[in-house]
Design an enzyme around this catalytic site. Structure first.
Site: not given
Length: 211
Positions: A11, A13, A105, A137, A162
């Protein structure tokens, strides 16, 4: 050309690039234009792609212009905003062969490349962005697309994430998932590291050894 037996899918960000505060400010400014609650919009945006966030919040007739407004705000932040790479990001990106890693992303490729250029980060050849798959996602589609592009079976891929939606996407794709950059593990993650740097050596080892 020999295909790698394992790969790491990152990922961006919140995982490699610390731009979470930037995203919050962008969505706050965008929300103000449409009379929406910035905190509620940002909470939704953490789970979805911008196109999906806008679609959930506004009538169809307003969505195209609203998404263009968001893109203008974020493009400006890529050029002029203040953000950093998490420690360990460049070490991993340089250590992994091009065929052993990808970026997955909810952002657009041009913005990822713009931020990486400003930060001096190596850019993997494979980037699955918000426009690559019809579903983002927490659906598995983006991670499955990255695995296919690298020619690695999902079971031999490591996802580094994250967020809950990203972890859910990796698990749904049948991949090993590690969470980073948080005090507590993300629910469902197979392993957790408080910082990206804590995970660096083991991420590199996974790509090298496939375990």
């Amino acid at each position: 050309m020999t295909r790698p037996s394992s790969a790491v899918l990152f990922d961006v960000d919140g995982t490699l690039v610390d731009a979470v505060a930037n995203q919050r400010r962008i969505w706050a400014a965008w929300s103000e234009r449409f009379g929406l609650d910035g905190d509620e919009v940002n909470a939704l945006a953490l789970r979805t792609r911008p196109v999906d966030t806008v679609a959930e919040l506004l009538p169809r007739a307003e969505r195209a212009d609203a998404l263009a407004d968001f893109n203008d705000l974020e493009d400006a932040d890529v050029r002029d905003g203040l953000y950093t790479a998490f420690h360990g990001a460049e070490r991993m990106l340089r250590a992994l062969d091009a065929g052993r890693c990808a970026l997955v992303t909810a952002n657009l490729r041009r913005r990822v490349e713009g931020r990486f250029l400003r930060l001096g980060l190596s850019v993997p050849e494979v980037i699955v962005d918000a426009e690559t798959t019809a579903r983002g996602k927490p659906h598995p589609d983006p991670y499955l697309a990255a695995a296919a592009a690298l020619g690695v079976v999902p079971a031999h891929c490591l996802v580094v994430e994250d967020s809950p939606s990203g972890v859910a996407a990796g698990l749904a794709a049948g991949m090993t998932v590690w969470s980073v950059n948080g005090v507590a593990p993300v629910s469902g993650a197979h392993r957790h590291f408080p910082t990206l740097e804590d995970a660096a050596a083991e991420v590199i080892a996974f790509a090298t050894n496939g375990s």
